[in-house]
Write a protein that holds these residues in place. Structure first.
Motif, PDB file in Angstrom:
ATOM      1  N   GLU A  74      64.758  37.031  59.871  1.00 48.04           N
ATOM      2  CA  GLU A  74      66.028  37.049  60.589  1.00 48.04           C
ATOM      3  C   GLU A  74      66.914  35.928  60.046  1.00 48.04           C
ATOM      4  N   ILE A  75      68.167  36.249  59.744  1.00 49.50           N
ATOM      5  CA  ILE A  75      69.135  35.239  59.306  1.00 49.50           C
ATOM      6  C   ILE A  75      70.301  35.266  60.278  1.00 49.50           C
ATOM      7  N   GLU A  76      70.717  34.084  60.720  1.00 51.30           N
ATOM      8  CA  GLU A  76      71.809  33.977  61.682  1.00 51.30           C
ATOM      9  C   GLU A  76      72.859  33.003  61.148  1.00 51.30           C
ATOM     10  N   LEU A  77      74.104  33.435  61.183  1.00 55.00           N
ATOM     11  CA  LEU A  77      75.238  32.608  60.761  1.00 55.00           C
ATOM     12  C   LEU A  77      76.202  32.467  61.931  1.00 55.00           C
ATOM     13  N   THR A  78      76.464  31.237  62.361  1.00 58.57           N
ATOM     14  CA  THR A  78      77.395  31.001  63.470  1.00 58.57           C
ATOM     15  C   THR A  78      78.823  31.118  62.962  1.00 58.57           C
ATOM     16  N   ILE A  79      79.607  31.983  63.618  1.00 61.75           N
ATOM     17  CA  ILE A  79      81.011  32.188  63.238  1.00 61.75           C
ATOM     18  C   ILE A  79      81.937  31.373  64.134  1.00 61.75           C
ATOM     19  N   THR A  80      81.737  31.474  65.436  1.00 60.67           N
ATOM     20  CA  THR A  80      82.526  30.684  66.386  1.00 60.67           C
ATOM     21  C   THR A  80      81.609  30.184  67.493  1.00 60.67           C
ATOM     22  N   GLY A  81      82.065  29.159  68.205  1.00 59.13           N
ATOM     23  CA  GLY A  81      81.332  28.662  69.356  1.00 59.13           C
ATOM     24  C   GLY A  81      80.182  27.750  68.977  1.00 59.13           C
ATOM     25  N   SER A  82      79.433  27.364  70.009  1.00 63.20           N
ATOM     26  CA  SER A  82      78.308  26.450  69.810  1.00 63.20           C
ATOM     27  C   SER A  82      77.258  26.706  70.880  1.00 63.20           C
ATOM     28  N   VAL A  83      76.001  26.797  70.463  1.00 61.78           N
ATOM     29  CA  VAL A  83      74.890  26.918  71.400  1.00 61.78           C
ATOM     30  C   VAL A  83      73.774  25.983  70.949  1.00 61.78           C
ATOM     31  N   ARG A  84      72.834  25.761  71.837  1.00 63.47           N
ATOM     32  CA  ARG A  84      71.689  24.917  71.528  1.00 63.47           C
ATOM     33  C   ARG A  84      70.573  25.802  70.980  1.00 63.47           C
ATOM     34  N   HIS A  85      70.244  25.644  69.721  1.00 65.33           N
ATOM     35  CA  HIS A  85      69.246  26.476  69.050  1.00 65.33           C
ATOM     36  C   HIS A  85      68.015  25.619  68.785  1.00 65.33           C
ATOM     37  N   ILE A  86      66.861  26.034  69.325  1.00 67.36           N
ATOM     38  CA  ILE A  86      65.617  25.288  69.153  1.00 67.36           C
ATOM     39  C   ILE A  86      64.701  26.090  68.241  1.00 67.36           C
ATOM     40  N   VAL A  87      64.349  25.508  67.103  1.00 64.57           N
ATOM     41  CA  VAL A  87      63.515  26.172  66.103  1.00 64.57           C
ATOM     42  C   VAL A  87      62.254  25.342  65.897  1.00 64.57           C
ATOM     43  N   ASN A  88      61.102  25.902  66.257  1.00 67.35           N
ATOM     44  CA  ASN A  88      59.820  25.187  66.124  1.00 67.35           C
ATOM     45  C   ASN A  88      59.872  23.794  66.748  1.00 67.35           C
ATOM     46  N   GLY A  89      60.543  23.718  67.899  1.00 58.27           N
ATOM     47  CA  GLY A  89      60.607  22.455  68.625  1.00 58.27           C
ATOM     48  C   GLY A  89      61.737  21.535  68.193  1.00 58.27           C
ATOM     49  N   GLN A  90      62.421  21.832  67.097  1.00 53.46           N
ATOM     50  CA  GLN A  90      63.527  21.017  66.604  1.00 53.46           C
ATOM     51  C   GLN A  90      64.838  21.536  67.195  1.00 53.46           C
ATOM     52  N   VAL A  91      65.640  20.655  67.797  1.00 54.22           N
ATOM     53  CA  VAL A  91      66.871  21.064  68.476  1.00 54.22           C
ATOM     54  C   VAL A  91      68.070  20.942  67.532  1.00 54.22           C
ATOM     55  N   TYR A  92      68.865  22.011  67.468  1.00 53.82           N
ATOM     56  CA  TYR A  92      70.103  22.016  66.680  1.00 53.82           C
ATOM     57  C   TYR A  92      71.246  22.458  67.580  1.00 53.82           C
ATOM     58  N   MET A  93      72.386  21.763  67.511  1.00 53.46           N
ATOM     59  CA  MET A  93      73.608  22.235  68.160  1.00 53.46           C
ATOM     60  C   MET A  93      74.398  22.974  67.095  1.00 53.46           C
ATOM     61  N   THR A  94      74.513  24.271  67.253  1.00 51.42           N
ATOM     62  CA  THR A  94      75.188  25.060  66.236  1.00 51.42           C
ATOM     63  C   THR A  94      76.699  24.894  66.332  1.00 51.42           C
ATOM     64  N   SER A  95      77.368  25.220  65.256  1.00 48.48           N
ATOM     65  CA  SER A  95      78.821  25.212  65.167  1.00 48.48           C
ATOM     66  C   SER A  95      79.183  26.154  64.029  1.00 48.48           C
ATOM     67  N   PRO A  96      80.459  26.529  63.871  1.00 50.60           N
ATOM     68  CA  PRO A  96      80.810  27.449  62.792  1.00 50.60           C
ATOM     69  C   PRO A  96      80.311  26.960  61.431  1.00 50.60           C
TER      70      PRO A  96
END
Length: 302
Positions: A56-78
């Motif tokens: 699965e590949i995900e590309l953030t276009i707009t907005g921001s959410v909290r994405h947790i991958v294998n315990g690592q926290v990322y705040m997404t942005s465009p």
């Protein structure tokens, strides 16, 4: 790994919590004997902790959410992009915002063995923030993939494979470049975090390739040159689960795919998924799905 005509039924049930209960969900998508690919734009706000049997590949276009991958926290942005493999657990935590994502899902027949090996052996996180130029390039490739995803000809299949591989290579290149910059500028705290992510990727990849075999904490620790105690701590800290529970979830998830896509007897499914006894398989499966393997197959197989 579910036939497309079945996938909509199963996905709906997963989303409403009927099929799978508990903390971690396995969300199957495609038939395991077919190569498949899908691409779309979706608005996301939250999603429970889960893993997939495909890429699965995900590309953030707009907005921001909290994405947790294998315990690592990322705040997404465009421009934030991630590659999820069958090794990875991830979730979206509702932070009060919505995010528009371009996404693609595909089985590994849509990338070459060399690219698959490159992705699975990356000694860094498979997530990064793209600069403006690469953001536009990857976004454009997604648009092309979305436009041709239903092409059924051999030329169409090759076009989709080419687009999927180009997207993967651009993301891998940017992830590795970001890791090199971090490695040059990191503090001692950053070094520890980077090494932990690198080790976890290696461990999860090894488990993903061997979970149907007899596999132990001591064995995996020896492969990656860690002490069993440190590996156990790494699992608890990063994934919020134990090594044995993680392996059991992988086996149960794979068994659920076999139950819906093959005619193998229950005891053979248990063996193929890595369980040493049918009784332990039955109890493990029922604990996760609230149904026996026989009842699960009878209720959800179309």
């Amino acid at each position: 790994y579910i036939y497309r005509k079945k996938r909509h039924i199963l996905t709906y049930c997963v989303e409403c919590g009927i099929l799978i209960s508990g903390v971690v969900k396995m969300i199957p998508r495609f038939n395991e004997i077919e190569d498949s690919i899908e691409a779309a734009e979706n608005i996301f706000r939250s999603a429970p902790l889960h893993w997939h049997t495909d890429y699965e590949i995900e590309l953030t276009i707009t907005g921001s959410v909290r994405h947790i991958v294998n315990g690592q926290v990322y705040m997404t942005s465009p421009g934030f992009v991630s590659i999820m493999t069958p090794c990875d657990f991830h979730q979206y935590v509702d932070s009060g915002c919505e995010s528009l994502l371009k996404k693609t899902y595909f089985t590994d027949g849509y990338i070459s063995p060399e690219i698959k090996h490159l992705i699975l052996t990356m000694r860094t996180a498979r997530c990064t923030k793209l600069d403006k130029t690469n953001f536009e390039r990857v976004s454009s490739l997604f648009d092309e993939l979305i436009a041709v995803q239903h092409e059924g000809s051999e030329i169409g299949r090759l076009t989709k494979k080419n687009l999927a591989e180009r997207i993967c290579l651009l993301i891998v290149e940017n992830c590795l470049s970001a890791a090199e910059r971090l490695n040059e500028d990191k503090s001692s705290t950053g070094s520890a975090e980077y090494d932990g992510t690198s080790l976890l990727n290696t461990v999860l990849t090894y488990i993903s390739e061997h979970f149907t075999e007899k596999i132990t904490l001591d064995q995996v620790a020896q492969v990656v040159h860690l002490s069993p105690n440190y590996l156990s701590h790494l699992f608890s800290r990063s994934l919020g689960t134990t090594f044995s529970q993680y392996v059991k979830l992988k086996r149960v998830g794979y068994a659920s795919v076999l139950l819906l896509t093959t005619d193998h007897p229950i005891d053979e499914v248990a063996y193929m998924a890595g369980f040493s006894s049918t009784s332990f398989f039955n109890s493990s499966f029922k604990a996760q799905y609230k149904l026996s393997p026989f009842a699960y197959r009878a209720r959800y197989r179309v």
